[in-house]
Enzyme design. Structure first.
Site: not given
Ligand SMILES: C[S@@+](CC[C@H](N)C(=O)[O-])C[C@H]1O[C@@H](n2cnc3c(N)ncnc32)[C@H](O)[C@@H]1O
Length: 391
Positions: A134, A157, A179, A211, A215, A240, A292, A321
């Site tokens: 993350p 990404d 994106k 992440g 996921i 994640t 998201m 986070g």
């Molecule tokens: C397209 S998803 C990808 C998730 C990623 N594959 C995972 O396993 O965490 C992107 C979403 O993950 C969440 N996210 C990912 N990293 C984050 C972080 N460091 N802090 C808060 N939310 C995070 C947010 O909700 C963001 O909109």
């Protein structure tokens, strides 16, 4: 679409390279030894100027307007897209290695003309689909680090932090395909094709995702493209956002006094409509984690209340986070949406709903200890220290 194969005598091709940095250098190396009549545009990095001198290519200050082929490698997806559009308007063939779908011309990656620092032509290409976690680089797995150090190409990404990218092989080409809300992003088919092209060229490719790649990460779709092309791949899981943030906020997602299950849910509602199963989401004894969900927080809270969750159910909104910029906002289903505007929350954000959120009061540790343990106090980390909780 079926492609027409033509072969050109490179000495009579009016070809232009648009881009002046590392990406342009990688592109130029594809043309090495071809006696190509290539013109380079703009302020070139020294290695590119040196290569141009060796190959007898001309470097000019102004950008091209004409020609038969433009090779575009500016290092910026939006800029690449603009040049590709200009070329198409002028009916000039265009090749954009970072995004095959923007190209009107395909140039296969040349394994036979590899430079000494590039991979062995006999080596088989391979893609590692790697989860970057993350944000905190300390959450990378050992295998992820190993793969980054061995990579020839890293395709990443937006959610992958610069600190993590800095751990990759310094010689590796970095391709950004993420994106950003306002900017152009490479379409998913373009990313899939790019993975296939690089692996077929014999390169060790790391496809790096925030992440965990499986996921809400479209990792499965990318592997399907590689499987269809019969290319070799592996998956290196990542932490994640839900589990990383659970740890860094002191909110255990399944503390057995409060929750017997946890659900990871997308808050990105299709066409803005509520097509989630709100009835089961509002069932007691579980924790909900919405990815998201910032843009739909209002709807999420409203629907959960309408389907039976108490309006006083605790909810946490966590920005960025596990990084030094982490901010935690705690409220209730009833009051958090109304406070959203004043919070000015910056993405990415994660939402946790359930009684476990209250455990942060006693189990939260990150804001107080992070600076010291991660060495950020000494100025090693460029960002401000984690902010105190906001309620
Ligand atoms: C397209 S998803 C990808 C998730 C990623 N594959 C995972 O396993 O965490 C992107 C979403 O993950 C969440 N996210 C990912 N990293 C984050 C972080 N460091 N802090 C808060 N939310 C995070 C947010 O909700 C963001 O909109």
């Amino acid at each position: 679409m079926e492609l027409l194969s033509l072969q050109f005598d490179p000495r009579h091709l009016d070809a232009h390279l648009i881009g002046a940095g590392q990406d342009a250098l990688m592109m130029a190396r594809q043309f090495q030894g071809l006696e190509l009549n290539l013109i380079l545009h703009g302020e070139m990095m020294p290695a590119l100027t040196a290569l141009a001198r060796e190959e007898g290519w001309r470097c000019v200050g102004e950008m091209p307007r004409t020609g038969q082929l433009w090779a575009v490698a500016t290092g910026c997806a939006a800029e690449d897209a603009r040049w590709a559009a200009r070329a198409r308007e002028r009916q000039i063939g265009v090749y954009v290695p970072s995004c095959p779908s923007l190209s009107t011309v395909r140039l296969p990656v040349r394994t036979q003309a590899l430079t000494p620092e590039a991979p062995n032509a006999l080596r088989r290409g391979h893609v590692s689909l790697v989860g970057a976690g993350p944000g905190d680089p300390g959450l990378l797995t050992l295998r992820a680090l190993e793969r980054l150090r061995e990579a020839d190409v890293v395709i990443h990404d937006r959610l992958v932090s610069p600190e993590i990218l800095a751990l990759a092989n310094p010689e590796a080409r970095r391709l950004y395909v993420g994106k950003a809300r306002s900017a152009h992003s490479v379409p998913q088919e373009g990313i899939n094709q790019s993975l296939v092209d690089w692996a077929q060229g014999g390169y060790q490719v790391v496809r790096l995702k925030g992440g965990d790649p499986f996921i809400f990460g479209r990792g499965g779709e990318e592997l399907q493209a590689l499987a269809a092309a019969k290319l070799s791949f592996e998956v290196v899981p990542g932490i994640t956002a839900a589990t990383g943030i659970s740890a860094y906020t002191g909110i255990p997602l399944t503390h057995r006094d409060h929750a017997q299950s946890v659900r990871f849910v997308t808050g990105h509602l299709r066409n803005g409509t509520c097509d989630l199963d709100w009835q089961t989401l509002a069932a007691p004894g579980q924790t909900l984690v919405f990815y998201m969900g910032l843009g739909t927080l209002d709807t999420l809270c409203d629907q959960l209340i309408q389907h039976g969750l108490s309006a006083s159910t605790p909810i946490a909104l966590v920005e960025q986070g596990t990084t030094a910029r982490q901010r935690l906002h705690i409220g209730t289903l009833d009051d958090l949406p109304a406070r959203l505007a004043e919070l000015e929350a910056a993405p990415p954000t994660l939402i946790i709903v359930g009684d476990v959120v209250n455990l942060h009061d006693t189990l939260g540790w990150f804001a107080t200890q992070t600076a010291k343990s991660l060495g950020w106090e000494s100025g090693k980390h460029p960002s401000p220290l984690p902010l105190a909780d906001s309620r």
